[in-house]
Scaffold this motif. Sequence first.
Motif, PDB file in Angstrom:
ATOM      1  N   MET A  71     -31.344  16.716  51.397  1.00 53.63           N
ATOM      2  CA  MET A  71     -31.541  18.016  50.581  1.00 53.63           C
ATOM      3  C   MET A  71     -30.144  18.658  50.257  1.00 53.63           C
ATOM      4  O   MET A  71     -30.065  19.194  49.289  1.00 53.63           O
ATOM      5  CB  MET A  71     -32.546  18.808  51.234  1.00 53.63           C
ATOM      6  N   SER A  72     -29.189  18.500  51.100  1.00 52.62           N
ATOM      7  CA  SER A  72     -27.802  19.406  51.192  1.00 52.62           C
ATOM      8  C   SER A  72     -27.220  18.606  49.947  1.00 52.62           C
ATOM      9  O   SER A  72     -26.544  19.400  49.305  1.00 52.62           O
ATOM     10  CB  SER A  72     -27.099  19.154  52.369  1.00 52.62           C
ATOM     11  N   ARG A  73     -27.706  17.510  49.583  1.00 52.13           N
ATOM     12  CA  ARG A  73     -26.568  16.830  48.553  1.00 52.13           C
ATOM     13  C   ARG A  73     -27.216  17.548  47.064  1.00 52.13           C
ATOM     14  O   ARG A  73     -26.416  17.425  46.181  1.00 52.13           O
ATOM     15  CB  ARG A  73     -26.841  15.301  48.626  1.00 52.13           C
ATOM     16  N   LEU A  74     -28.419  17.938  47.197  1.00 54.08           N
ATOM     17  CA  LEU A  74     -29.082  18.502  45.744  1.00 54.08           C
ATOM     18  C   LEU A  74     -28.033  19.986  45.522  1.00 54.08           C
ATOM     19  O   LEU A  74     -27.773  20.101  44.460  1.00 54.08           O
ATOM     20  CB  LEU A  74     -30.380  19.037  46.052  1.00 54.08           C
ATOM     21  N   LEU A  75     -28.009  20.686  46.541  1.00 50.72           N
ATOM     22  CA  LEU A  75     -27.165  21.910  46.402  1.00 50.72           C
ATOM     23  C   LEU A  75     -25.787  21.674  46.208  1.00 50.72           C
ATOM     24  O   LEU A  75     -24.994  22.170  45.524  1.00 50.72           O
ATOM     25  CB  LEU A  75     -27.285  22.803  47.644  1.00 50.72           C
ATOM     26  N   GLU A  76     -25.278  20.603  46.551  1.00 46.79           N
ATOM     27  CA  GLU A  76     -23.668  20.080  46.435  1.00 46.79           C
ATOM     28  C   GLU A  76     -23.561  19.738  45.091  1.00 46.79           C
ATOM     29  O   GLU A  76     -22.642  20.037  44.437  1.00 46.79           O
ATOM     30  CB  GLU A  76     -23.280  18.844  47.485  1.00 46.79           C
ATOM     31  N   THR A  77     -24.308  18.853  44.640  1.00 50.54           N
ATOM     32  CA  THR A  77     -24.531  18.645  43.024  1.00 50.54           C
ATOM     33  C   THR A  77     -24.321  19.775  42.261  1.00 50.54           C
ATOM     34  O   THR A  77     -23.696  19.902  41.348  1.00 50.54           O
ATOM     35  CB  THR A  77     -25.755  17.477  42.974  1.00 50.54           C
ATOM     36  N   LEU A  78     -25.318  20.805  42.489  1.00 50.08           N
ATOM     37  CA  LEU A  78     -25.379  22.052  41.626  1.00 50.08           C
ATOM     38  C   LEU A  78     -24.020  22.839  41.768  1.00 50.08           C
ATOM     39  O   LEU A  78     -23.684  23.189  41.010  1.00 50.08           O
ATOM     40  CB  LEU A  78     -26.645  22.794  42.199  1.00 50.08           C
ATOM     41  N   HIS A  79     -23.551  22.843  43.123  1.00 48.70           N
ATOM     42  CA  HIS A  79     -22.202  23.659  43.407  1.00 48.70           C
ATOM     43  C   HIS A  79     -21.110  23.006  42.415  1.00 48.70           C
ATOM     44  O   HIS A  79     -20.186  23.529  42.129  1.00 48.70           O
ATOM     45  CB  HIS A  79     -21.867  23.862  44.753  1.00 48.70           C
ATOM     46  N   HIS A  80     -21.030  21.636  42.623  1.00 46.37           N
ATOM     47  CA  HIS A  80     -19.679  21.092  41.740  1.00 46.37           C
ATOM     48  C   HIS A  80     -19.884  20.417  40.555  1.00 46.37           C
ATOM     49  O   HIS A  80     -19.224  19.758  39.847  1.00 46.37           O
ATOM     50  CB  HIS A  80     -19.282  19.749  42.856  1.00 46.37           C
ATOM     51  N   TRP A  81     -21.116  20.854  39.854  1.00 42.38           N
ATOM     52  CA  TRP A  81     -21.462  20.543  38.472  1.00 42.38           C
ATOM     53  C   TRP A  81     -20.254  21.281  37.518  1.00 42.38           C
ATOM     54  O   TRP A  81     -20.097  22.323  37.714  1.00 42.38           O
ATOM     55  CB  TRP A  81     -22.695  21.126  37.803  1.00 42.38           C
ATOM     56  N   GLN A  82     -19.810  20.413  36.793  1.00 46.40           N
ATOM     57  CA  GLN A  82     -18.372  21.016  35.721  1.00 46.40           C
ATOM     58  C   GLN A  82     -19.115  21.084  34.580  1.00 46.40           C
ATOM     59  O   GLN A  82     -19.805  20.147  33.973  1.00 46.40           O
ATOM     60  CB  GLN A  82     -17.589  19.713  35.918  1.00 46.40           C
ATOM     61  N   GLY A  83     -18.737  22.263  33.858  1.00 46.76           N
ATOM     62  CA  GLY A  83     -19.245  22.492  32.512  1.00 46.76           C
ATOM     63  C   GLY A  83     -20.562  23.351  32.449  1.00 46.76           C
ATOM     64  O   GLY A  83     -21.183  23.351  33.516  1.00 46.76           O
ATOM     65  N   PRO A  84     -21.026  23.710  31.308  1.00 42.72           N
ATOM     66  CA  PRO A  84     -22.155  24.420  30.974  1.00 42.72           C
ATOM     67  C   PRO A  84     -23.304  23.538  31.308  1.00 42.72           C
ATOM     68  O   PRO A  84     -23.266  22.365  30.943  1.00 42.72           O
ATOM     69  CB  PRO A  84     -22.110  25.003  29.766  1.00 42.72           C
ATOM     70  N   LEU A  85     -24.652  24.327  31.757  1.00 46.07           N
ATOM     71  CA  LEU A  85     -25.723  23.485  31.443  1.00 46.07           C
ATOM     72  C   LEU A  85     -26.563  23.858  30.359  1.00 46.07           C
ATOM     73  O   LEU A  85     -26.666  25.062  30.016  1.00 46.07           O
ATOM     74  CB  LEU A  85     -26.769  23.898  32.912  1.00 46.07           C
ATOM     75  N   SER A  86     -27.066  22.815  29.885  1.00 49.98           N
ATOM     76  CA  SER A  86     -28.008  23.025  28.358  1.00 49.98           C
ATOM     77  C   SER A  86     -28.777  21.854  28.173  1.00 49.98           C
ATOM     78  O   SER A  86     -28.593  20.893  29.057  1.00 49.98           O
ATOM     79  CB  SER A  86     -26.793  23.043  27.061  1.00 49.98           C
ATOM     80  N   PRO A  87     -29.735  21.931  27.312  1.00 49.43           N
ATOM     81  CA  PRO A  87     -30.522  20.974  27.224  1.00 49.43           C
ATOM     82  C   PRO A  87     -29.705  19.523  26.858  1.00 49.43           C
ATOM     83  O   PRO A  87     -30.218  18.523  27.302  1.00 49.43           O
ATOM     84  CB  PRO A  87     -31.250  21.320  25.898  1.00 49.43           C
ATOM     85  N   GLN A  88     -28.738  19.545  26.282  1.00 48.84           N
ATOM     86  CA  GLN A  88     -27.976  18.429  25.938  1.00 48.84           C
ATOM     87  C   GLN A  88     -27.315  17.882  27.351  1.00 48.84           C
ATOM     88  O   GLN A  88     -26.945  16.539  27.391  1.00 48.84           O
ATOM     89  CB  GLN A  88     -26.932  18.716  24.756  1.00 48.84           C
TER      90      GLN A  88
END
Length: 273
Positions: A71-88
Amino acid sequence: MNQTVELETPKADPQAENDARGIGLDQVGISNVRYPILISGWELSSDRQETKEALFSLQVSLAAQQRGIHMSRLLETLHHWQGPLSPQSIPFFLEEISERQASANATVNCSFTWFTERPSPQTELPAWQGIETTWHGQKSASGCVIGYTLRIPVTTLCPCSRAISDYGAHSQRGWVKVKIEWQNSDEVIPPREIFDKLQNAGSAPIYPLLKRADERHVTMLAYQQAAFVEDTARRAAQMLKDDLRIPCFQLDICNEESIHTHDAVASLRFTRS
């Protein structure tokens, strides 16, 4: 007296153990995660980006032979996401989550309030109006489905009250909740377009700022366009069905009744054949 605590070397990871019960899980993950995220894609222009405090739920599928996910990897992915989050960009975000977990399926829900500037209807004075918004997406072997949910406020005035009263009629705040989804390859309509349509599904739109001339305009418009909750649902559905870019939608309408102790509700789901 100070004591030194020696840290033990981590043992084998229990999540990676084999599970002999033979039962896979559709979704495993985390929810109620408040996290700042850069958001784009709400307005007609793709240039506007804002950092929002969002509420996340992130899940992946779990194979029958694997005991648990990391489960920690889910938060790691969120934290290190680059750029904006959008439907695209959601398909790429889901791909990262599924790769980190070695899972076939992944799901994301990201809820936030987007503020759009609304001028008053007569005096045209601007103010910010917040619209509850959720980005959502699901990745599976058959592809990726993306979309969003909006909760749009409207005013509704009761046709029955108007018909039986010597003067006046009761009105209330209503809510048009709409969920729209597309396949990843389809054109996604910016939420602002949907908001502009459905704010007119009730008796009158709701505005953040009204001067006296504006209030007169809104109340008279609502009186002229009296609407039951059933009328609001059908008006909203017709507006969405007329837009051939929308393959399917779910509508949930709620009137917060002003002279009853209950709410009035209506809902429908539509899939284009």
